[in-house]
Write a protein that holds these residues in place. Structure first.
Motif, PDB file in Angstrom:
ATOM      1  N   UNK A   1      -0.980 -14.573  10.049  1.00 29.02           N
ATOM      2  CA  UNK A   1      -1.188 -14.561   8.752  1.00 29.02           C
ATOM      3  C   UNK A   1      -1.055 -13.209   7.962  1.00 29.02           C
ATOM      4  N   UNK A   2      -1.429 -12.233   8.695  1.00 29.58           N
ATOM      5  CA  UNK A   2      -1.228 -10.948   8.277  1.00 29.58           C
ATOM      6  C   UNK A   2       0.193 -10.416   8.064  1.00 29.58           C
ATOM      7  N   UNK A   3       1.149 -11.001   9.099  1.00 25.64           N
ATOM      8  CA  UNK A   3       2.634 -10.949   8.696  1.00 25.64           C
ATOM      9  C   UNK A   3       3.014 -11.707   7.617  1.00 25.64           C
ATOM     10  N   UNK A   4       2.498 -12.881   7.473  1.00 24.19           N
ATOM     11  CA  UNK A   4       3.237 -13.578   6.224  1.00 24.19           C
ATOM     12  C   UNK A   4       2.713 -12.794   5.085  1.00 24.19           C
ATOM     13  N   UNK A   5       1.620 -12.307   4.841  1.00 25.44           N
ATOM     14  CA  UNK A   5       0.920 -11.630   3.857  1.00 25.44           C
ATOM     15  C   UNK A   5       2.052 -10.317   3.463  1.00 25.44           C
ATOM     16  N   UNK A   6       2.285  -9.574   4.580  1.00 26.20           N
ATOM     17  CA  UNK A   6       3.179  -8.589   4.637  1.00 26.20           C
ATOM     18  C   UNK A   6       4.619  -8.816   3.936  1.00 26.20           C
ATOM     19  N   UNK A   7       4.916  -9.887   4.239  1.00 28.47           N
ATOM     20  CA  UNK A   7       6.373 -10.787   4.046  1.00 28.47           C
ATOM     21  C   UNK A   7       6.536 -10.832   2.467  1.00 28.47           C
ATOM     22  N   UNK A   8       5.210 -11.484   2.327  1.00 34.75           N
ATOM     23  CA  UNK A   8       5.184 -11.843   0.624  1.00 34.75           C
ATOM     24  C   UNK A   8       5.224 -10.626  -0.162  1.00 34.75           C
ATOM     25  N   UNK A   9       4.519  -9.454   0.308  1.00 41.33           N
ATOM     26  CA  UNK A   9       4.517  -8.215  -0.243  1.00 41.33           C
ATOM     27  C   UNK A   9       5.528  -7.403  -0.315  1.00 41.33           C
ATOM     28  N   UNK A  10       6.534  -7.480   0.808  1.00 45.05           N
ATOM     29  CA  UNK A  10       7.760  -7.109   0.812  1.00 45.05           C
ATOM     30  C   UNK A  10       8.831  -7.782  -0.104  1.00 45.05           C
ATOM     31  N   UNK A  11       8.779  -9.022  -0.243  1.00 40.27           N
ATOM     32  CA  UNK A  11       9.397  -9.898  -1.202  1.00 40.27           C
ATOM     33  C   UNK A  11       9.136  -9.402  -2.662  1.00 40.27           C
TER      34      UNK A  11
ATOM     35  N   UNK B   1       8.089   5.476 -11.509  1.00 38.95           N
ATOM     36  CA  UNK B   1       7.845   4.177 -11.187  1.00 38.95           C
ATOM     37  C   UNK B   1       8.621   3.539  -9.767  1.00 38.95           C
ATOM     38  N   UNK B   2       9.771   3.841  -9.999  1.00 34.84           N
ATOM     39  CA  UNK B   2      10.703   3.259  -8.683  1.00 34.84           C
ATOM     40  C   UNK B   2      10.207   3.868  -7.407  1.00 34.84           C
ATOM     41  N   UNK B   3      10.014   5.071  -7.630  1.00 29.60           N
ATOM     42  CA  UNK B   3       9.749   6.012  -6.442  1.00 29.60           C
ATOM     43  C   UNK B   3       8.493   5.577  -5.825  1.00 29.60           C
ATOM     44  N   UNK B   4       7.546   5.117  -6.541  1.00 35.20           N
ATOM     45  CA  UNK B   4       6.096   4.730  -6.210  1.00 35.20           C
ATOM     46  C   UNK B   4       6.492   3.412  -5.416  1.00 35.20           C
ATOM     47  N   UNK B   5       7.133   2.413  -6.198  1.00 32.41           N
ATOM     48  CA  UNK B   5       7.237   1.085  -5.701  1.00 32.41           C
ATOM     49  C   UNK B   5       8.190   1.125  -4.245  1.00 32.41           C
ATOM     50  N   UNK B   6       9.058   1.919  -4.240  1.00 35.66           N
ATOM     51  CA  UNK B   6       9.702   2.317  -2.904  1.00 35.66           C
ATOM     52  C   UNK B   6       8.811   2.687  -1.936  1.00 35.66           C
ATOM     53  N   UNK B   7       7.983   3.447  -2.232  1.00 32.93           N
ATOM     54  CA  UNK B   7       7.054   3.954  -1.207  1.00 32.93           C
ATOM     55  C   UNK B   7       6.236   2.883  -0.664  1.00 32.93           C
ATOM     56  N   UNK B   8       5.721   2.061  -1.681  1.00 36.85           N
ATOM     57  CA  UNK B   8       4.989   0.780  -1.308  1.00 36.85           C
ATOM     58  C   UNK B   8       5.567  -0.077  -0.606  1.00 36.85           C
ATOM     59  N   UNK B   9       6.976  -0.186  -0.974  1.00 36.73           N
ATOM     60  CA  UNK B   9       7.689  -1.459  -0.143  1.00 36.73           C
ATOM     61  C   UNK B   9       8.020  -0.680   1.155  1.00 36.73           C
ATOM     62  N   UNK B  10       8.184   0.489   1.377  1.00 33.89           N
ATOM     63  CA  UNK B  10       8.406   1.143   2.985  1.00 33.89           C
ATOM     64  C   UNK B  10       7.086   0.739   3.624  1.00 33.89           C
ATOM     65  N   UNK B  11       6.159   0.805   2.953  1.00 35.10           N
ATOM     66  CA  UNK B  11       4.754   0.783   3.567  1.00 35.10           C
ATOM     67  C   UNK B  11       4.552  -0.759   4.237  1.00 35.10           C
ATOM     68  N   UNK B  12       4.934  -1.632   2.961  1.00 38.07           N
ATOM     69  CA  UNK B  12       4.881  -3.111   3.484  1.00 38.07           C
ATOM     70  C   UNK B  12       5.942  -3.437   4.530  1.00 38.07           C
ATOM     71  N   UNK B  13       7.052  -2.833   4.469  1.00 40.47           N
ATOM     72  CA  UNK B  13       8.029  -3.407   5.471  1.00 40.47           C
ATOM     73  C   UNK B  13       7.580  -2.880   7.039  1.00 40.47           C
ATOM     74  N   UNK B  14       7.053  -1.551   7.020  1.00 34.19           N
ATOM     75  CA  UNK B  14       6.297  -0.945   8.175  1.00 34.19           C
ATOM     76  C   UNK B  14       5.106  -2.010   8.707  1.00 34.19           C
ATOM     77  N   UNK B  15       4.014  -2.361   7.726  1.00 29.06           N
ATOM     78  CA  UNK B  15       3.288  -3.360   8.232  1.00 29.06           C
ATOM     79  C   UNK B  15       3.945  -4.586   8.887  1.00 29.06           C
ATOM     80  N   UNK B  16       4.875  -5.217   7.956  1.00 30.07           N
ATOM     81  CA  UNK B  16       5.697  -6.241   8.533  1.00 30.07           C
ATOM     82  C   UNK B  16       6.118  -6.218   9.715  1.00 30.07           C
ATOM     83  N   UNK B  17       6.790  -5.100  10.056  1.00 31.39           N
ATOM     84  CA  UNK B  17       7.458  -4.910  11.260  1.00 31.39           C
ATOM     85  C   UNK B  17       6.255  -4.684  12.571  1.00 31.39           C
ATOM     86  N   UNK B  18       5.269  -3.804  12.188  1.00 34.91           N
ATOM     87  CA  UNK B  18       4.160  -3.866  13.343  1.00 34.91           C
ATOM     88  C   UNK B  18       3.569  -5.056  13.474  1.00 34.91           C
ATOM     89  N   UNK B  19       3.403  -5.915  12.567  1.00 34.73           N
ATOM     90  CA  UNK B  19       2.819  -7.268  12.719  1.00 34.73           C
ATOM     91  C   UNK B  19       3.781  -8.425  13.613  1.00 34.73           C
TER      92      UNK B  19
END
Length: 247
Positions: free
Chosen positions: A123-133, A43-61
């Motif tokens: 708005x997309x960045x804020x959504x990504x930040x919320x997802x990261x949190x 579960x943690x590996x999957x969550x960390x993969x999702x977290x990395x994706x969210x962090x990447x999206x936030x960084x791109x935004x």
């Protein structure tokens, strides 16, 4: 092979201790915490993969927002310069005034469009930040569960290992009093027979293979000397006679 009846009885004690060691090893391997930790880790590996994706999206935004804001600023500065030229009265030609006014209007529309882009990116960045949190919190929660399960597993390991040490020491003491040739035979048979090299003859049955002995075999056992090491004809384990053998 011959061995004193007392030595053969002690062989049963060694066998009991070996069974106990097998049980402890199985218990150590089969602790429920193993499966729990494995599941939580997945579960943690999957969550960390999702977290990395969210962090990447936030960084791109974030980069996209900086670029969009820079574009807005450039248009705003150009519009301000044009407006300053218009207000200064330096442009007197009607055609040039018309072109300047048209450019100012065009820049205003361009600025508005770019500001809409900035808002959309924010708005997309804020959504990504919320997802990261959210994912960061979930990863931390799973890690806490893993830590708890690991602590429980390690505590169980400590208890089991302490018992293994006690049983092993007791086995060493008893095995040390058994003739070497008898113990060697036992160890060989134990390896061949799934961990059981010696069994009690109980109520005319071998407790190793759980088979009742044939009449002829029982007759041979009755006539055998007390120090004769008997082997079960069915499973070939050492068969130890006791007062409960029924012969």
């Amino acid at each position: 092979m011959n061995a004193a009846p007392a030595d053969q009885i002690r062989l049963l004690d060694v066998q009991d201790l070996d069974v106990r060691l097998q049980q402890l090893a199985h218990r150590r391997r089969s602790l429920p915490e193993h499966a729990e930790i494995e599941s939580l880790t997945k579960d943690q590996i999957q969550l960390r993969d999702l977290l990395v994706a969210a962090q990447t999206e936030e960084s791109d935004c974030a980069r996209e927002q900086i670029k969009a804001e820079q574009d807005v600023d450039q248009v705003r500065q150009r519009s301000a310069r044009d407006q300053q030229r218009l207000d200064s009265g330096a442009v007197t030609s009607p055609k040039d005034l018309e072109n300047l006014q048209r450019e100012i209007a065009s820049l205003a529309k361009r600025q508005g469009d770019l500001e809409d882009v900035v808002l959309e990116v924010m708005e997309r960045r804020e959504s990504a930040q919320q997802r990261v949190a959210e994912l960061t919190e979930r990863v931390g929660s799973v890690q806490s569960k893993i830590d708890d399960a690991t602590a429980r597993r390690d505590a169980a390991f400590e208890q089991i290992d302490a018992e293994v040490a006690t049983v092993t020491k007791e086995r060493e003491v008893i095995a040390g009093s058994i003739p070497a040739d008898l113990l060697k035979l036992y160890e060989k048979l134990r390896e061949q027979q799934g961990g059981v090299g010696a069994a009690k003859l109980y109520a005319r049955s071998c407790q190793g293979c759980r088979q009742e002995l044939a009449i002829t075999e029982l007759s041979e056992i009755r006539s055998a000397a007390p120090d004769t090491v008997i082997r079960c004809e069915n499973c070939r384990r050492i068969l130890v006679r006791t007062s409960e053998s029924g012969i």
